[in-house]
Write a protein that holds these residues in place. Structure first.
Motif, PDB file in Angstrom:
ATOM      1  N   GLU A  59       0.861  -1.180   0.000  1.00 54.81           N
ATOM      2  CA  GLU A  59       0.000   0.000   0.000  1.00 54.81           C
ATOM      3  C   GLU A  59       0.896   1.228   0.000  1.00 54.81           C
ATOM      4  OE1 GLU A  59      -2.819   1.811   3.261  1.00 54.81           O
ATOM      5  OE2 GLU A  59      -3.867   0.146   2.290  1.00 54.81           O
ATOM      6  N   ASN A  60       0.793   2.042  -1.055  1.00 57.95           N
ATOM      7  CA  ASN A  60       1.710   3.171  -1.256  1.00 57.95           C
ATOM      8  C   ASN A  60       3.160   2.715  -1.162  1.00 57.95           C
ATOM      9  OD1 ASN A  60      -0.404   4.872  -1.623  1.00 57.95           O
ATOM     10  ND2 ASN A  60      -0.008   6.170   0.162  1.00 57.95           N
ATOM     11  N   LEU A 105      -0.919   2.504   7.250  1.00 60.73           N
ATOM     12  CA  LEU A 105      -0.860   3.930   6.969  1.00 60.73           C
ATOM     13  C   LEU A 105      -1.874   4.679   7.827  1.00 60.73           C
ATOM     14  CD1 LEU A 105       0.643   2.680   4.543  1.00 60.73           C
ATOM     15  CD2 LEU A 105      -0.253   4.541   3.142  1.00 60.73           C
ATOM     16  N   GLU A 115      -6.309  10.990   1.590  1.00 63.49           N
ATOM     17  CA  GLU A 115      -5.411  10.902   0.443  1.00 63.49           C
ATOM     18  C   GLU A 115      -5.537   9.520  -0.192  1.00 63.49           C
ATOM     19  OE1 GLU A 115      -1.461  11.795   1.652  1.00 63.49           O
ATOM     20  OE2 GLU A 115      -1.956  13.790   2.432  1.00 63.49           O
ATOM     21  N   ARG A 117      -4.723   6.040  -1.684  1.00 65.34           N
ATOM     22  CA  ARG A 117      -3.692   5.040  -1.396  1.00 65.34           C
ATOM     23  C   ARG A 117      -3.658   4.009  -2.517  1.00 65.34           C
ATOM     24  NH1 ARG A 117      -5.004   3.663   4.998  1.00 65.34           N
ATOM     25  NH2 ARG A 117      -4.922   5.827   5.776  1.00 65.34           N
ATOM     26  N   SER A 118      -2.510   3.860  -3.142  1.00 64.35           N
ATOM     27  CA  SER A 118      -2.364   2.884  -4.219  1.00 64.35           C
ATOM     28  C   SER A 118      -2.137   1.492  -3.637  1.00 64.35           C
ATOM     29  CB  SER A 118      -1.193   3.259  -5.124  1.00 64.35           C
ATOM     30  OG  SER A 118       0.028   3.202  -4.397  1.00 64.35           O
ATOM     31  N   GLY A 168      -6.398   0.700  -5.772  1.00 67.85           N
ATOM     32  CA  GLY A 168      -6.250   1.734  -4.762  1.00 67.85           C
ATOM     33  C   GLY A 168      -7.593   2.141  -4.208  1.00 67.85           C
TER      34      GLY A 168
END
Length: 797
Positions: free
Chosen positions: A568-569, A769, A774, A776-777, A794
């Motif tokens: 993730e991100n 996270l 925002e 999140r990919s 995401g």
């Protein structure tokens, strides 16, 4: 009485046997009036509006049908009031050779959501018409016939007679025979279904209506109890009226022993205004014997009533014994701005600070909200210095004078939000609060504790108030209030307000649980009397549904958790749950373009779509059919009833325009609130022409909702820009994009989609996270590099 006999005749096409039996068993006019009101409410397709569209339409058609056919005994009148005016009719009696006949066709019969054909005949040439069924045989249509002949011989004789004696009306004759062919081919199913007694939106309403009865059988043992009533400040435009039924403990029957012993009661109430039933209510109380502080059991409840004189009828049943307390009393509800006690016995010692002030947030009118939206709070009472507005718990704006109205930015993508308004006095103390949910999702089942607030400090008793959101088409069964793990009260109708008993100033939590009729449940809770250093931790679990394909596009179903790596991100995440999905329920939505250019494909869409659903939808699965042109239309709500789904597919109608992106927003919103596998299968032959939303907004909305989208387009019609947007939408949500050369390929495409949906893995991880708001990919990798993973790319937390 005659007016109720007239009502029974009016609703004959709608009245089910159980409803008729229940109505005839009633003995009081106010009960009959209430029954009639609930009868129409149970059939209201949009209960949140002030007008019952079904009742308005029904009575308008009833007047028309009586003007045309005189009586509802005539089955043409029955068909008319249920489905409206037919699209095509033909009248004939072929001279003296047949009884008078009427042929009706509907392009869209409301009862079944598709085409319908009906044949009516008038026996003996007089009186009401009857609906013909092939099982009756053709002989019933003729003045002279041998009814001992087989159905086939009767049919042949009828056709020969029509051709021989009605040849001079040859066009009419061909129409008649074609219509008979249609009715015979479907065994009269469409006409029988279109004229049958329809099910109400709430099929269990009759049973719930009788559960609110305050009648007591003769000879029932009396329960010694007393009723006290007091009035509090206003709640919106009404006055809060609380009642307390006090029962001596030695008069009630406990169940269990020692610390597990409890007293259990059910309170049923009817509130009459004049001779009409204004409202009815029902509560269940569970009182642990160990928590009694005196030798009297005090059962408290609250109603919100407009200032007026009412007659209350209350029945309290001891559920562990056989005794019943019943009382009738007159209650004069004042227009009060403070506390006025109507009885010397206090209903509770709830902190009533600033009860003269109330605040109510007005519900926005639209279903799906985004961007700048105005919210207005209505405030009653004195001493309000300002009203503060919060979005998802964050204070944003405050107004110091009316109108208390602000514009809040909900973002470009429709998401669920909690909007709260708080009234403060000059010292900054909170006087009153209200909260509403925005974009909860049409399938969301939510219950939220609005009072008390998280971290509130209170002693002994606290007033708890819950707001409930019920999915469309579902029915709420009950709402239960708990102090810790002990259930204190069960409420069966709004307002969901209850005074709860607490230990003095000790840390604890209040919990509320809601149940639907189908057994679904949801809950919310708040901690009270927490120390100042207490901290809340938000844990976010992310569910990924992943399909893994080999280079030939064949699903791979033999992988283990150790074969997957989730990022993730770019940060590795630990998978806490892993399984190959075989039995997890699937919710699938067919989103079908019905713009004018699609009309020539409807027959194939109907046939292939029905086959896809029959093969895909298992007993625990649900499917919905949504059509769209200039706007979306829910043709069939989530169900596994193939008759309903087939009817929706058979009822496709060509219209102008293509609002593709707006219709996807509508569909994704319809899925929100549902847990598990969710997939939208979009079929369209064109590009968007009408939408207010963009493709990027739809993608962000789909990612935040976690819905997989499969897009199917006719490549000859979808231009390069549209193909790119549809492909990106599918790939970013874990689906696939297909572009067909012709509609004949649709069956193969649906087979591939079904294979995808039945061979997916579920990967669940706890995100490490902490950023909020925002994007999140998400990346999922497999040790074997030649395998392709299709999953959500995401999300927006």
């Amino acid at each position: 009485p005659l007016k109720y006999q007239d009502w029974l005749r009016d609703v004959m096409p709608l009245l089910q046997k159980a409803e008729r039996k229940a109505f005839l068993a009633l003995e009081k006019d106010y009960q009959r009036d209430a029954f009639i009101e609930r009868f129409w409410q149970a059939r209201d397709p949009v209960p949140e509006t002030r007008i019952n569209e079904f009742r308005e339409r029904y009575y308008a058609r009833l007047d028309e049908a009586r003007a045309l056919y005189e009586t509802l005994v005539d089955e043409r009148a029955r068909m008319y009031v249920l489905n409206g005016e037919p699209s095509w009719t033909r009248e004939t009696d072929c001279g003296v050779y047949t009884w008078p006949l009427e042929l009706w066709r509907y392009r869209y019969a409301e009862q079944i959501g598709r085409q319908a054909t009906a044949i009516f005949y008038q026996p003996y040439g007089g009186g009401p018409f009857r609906l013909w069924s092939p099982s009756q045989g053709h002989g019933v249509l003729l003045p002279t016939s041998d009814m001992t002949l087989s159905l086939g011989d009767q049919r042949n004789g009828f056709h020969a007679l029509m051709i021989k004696y009605c040849a001079e009306l040859w066009d009419d004759t061909l129409d008649i025979l074609r219509t008979f062919d249609v009715v015979e081919r479907e065994l009269g199913a469409s006409s029988a279904m279109a004229s049958g007694v329809p099910d109400p939106e709430d099929p269990e309403w009759t049973a719930s209506f009788h559960s609110f009865s305050t009648d007591v059988e003769e000879g029932t043992e009396a329960l010694a109890a007393e009723l006290a009533i007091e009035f509090h400040g206003p709640y919106q435009s009404r006055t809060r009226v609380s009642g307390t039924v006090s029962v001596p403990a030695d008069e009630a029957t406990p169940v269990g022993d020692g610390e597990t012993a409890s007293y259990n009661f059910q309170l049923t109430g009817e509130v009459l205004k004049g001779e009409e039933l204004f409202e009815s209510f029902r509560y269940r109380f569970d009182v642990p014997a160990a928590r009694l502080r005196s030798d009297v059991i005090a059962l408290n409840f609250e109603r919100a009533l407009r200032p007026a004189d009412y007659r209350w009828i209350l029945k309290l049943e001891d559920l562990n014994g056989s005794s019943v307390f019943r009382v009738e009393t007159t209650v004069a509800v004042p227009a009060t701005e403070g506390d006025t006690t109507a009885d010397s016995t206090p209903a509770s010692d709830v902190d009533s600070t600033a009860e003269a002030v109330s605040i109510s947030l007005a519900e926005p009118g639209e279903d799906v909200l985004s961007g700048a939206v105005r919210f207005t709070a209505v405030v009653a009472g004195d001493g309000v210095a300002k009203v503060g507005f919060m979005l998802d718990g964050e204070p944003l704006l405050a107004k110091t004078r009316p109108p208390y109205s602000v514009e809040l930015d909900l973002g470009s993508v429709p998401r669920s939000h909690a909007v709260r308004a708080v009234a403060y006095d000059g010292d900054g103390s909170e006087l009153a609060t209200d909260e509403i949910l925005v974009n909860p999702g049409k399938q969301s089942f939510l219950v939220r504790l609005v009072e008390p607030r998280e971290g509130a400090r209170t002693e002994r008793r606290v007033r708890a108030r819950a707001e409930v959101v019920v999915p469309r088409g579902q029915v709420l069964d009950r709402v239960e209030f708990y102090v810790g793990d002990e259930r204190e009260a069960t409420l069966f109708q709004a307002p969901f307000v209850q005074n709860l008993e607490l230990a003095n100033a000790e840390l604890g939590y209040i919990r509320v649980v809601g149940y639907l009729k189908d057994g679904s449940e949801t809950e919310d809770w708040v901690i009270v009397n927490a120390p100042d250093f207490a901290e809340n931790i938000d844990v976010r679990l992310v569910e990924l549904y992943a399909a893994v394909l080999d280079p030939q596009g064949t699903p791979v179903v033999d992988l283990q958790a150790s074969d997957f790596a989730v990022f993730e991100n770019g940060t590795p995440q630990d998978v806490v749950r892993f399984e190959l999905l075989k039995d997890l329920p699937l919710y699938a939505g067919l989103l079908i373009d019905t713009s004018a250019s699609m009309a020539e494909n409807f027959e194939a869409v109907n046939r292939i779509g029905r086959s896809f659903l029959e093969e895909s939808i298992r007993p625990r699965d649900r499917a919905a059919v949504i059509t769209f042109s200039e706007q979306p239309r829910l043709a069939a709500a989530f169900t596994n009833d193939m008759a309903i789904l087939s009817s929706a597919l058979a009822g496709l109608r060509a219209e102008r325009g293509t609002a593709l992106w707006d219709s996807l927003v509508f569909t994704i919103d319809y899925f929100r609130g549902i847990k598990g596998q969710r997939a939208v299968v979009l079929l369209s032959d064109g590009e968007d022409r009408r939408s207010g939303h963009t493709a990027d907004e739809v993608l962000r909305f789909a990612q935040s909702a976690g819905v997989t989208i499969y897009t199917v387009g006719l490549s000859s019609s979808v231009r390069r820009v549209g193909r790119g947007a549809l492909t990106r939408l599918a790939e970013q949500t874990g689906g696939r994009a297909f572009f067909m050369r012709s509609i004949d390929e649709l069956g193969e495409v649906y087979d591939q989609i079904q294979s995808d949906l039945r061979s997916r893995y579920l990967l669940t991880y706890q995100s490490t996270l902490t950023t909020v708001g925002e994007f999140r990919s998400i990346d999922v990798e497999i040790a074997e590099r030649d395998l392709e993973v299709r999953t959500l790319r995401g999300y927006l937390p």
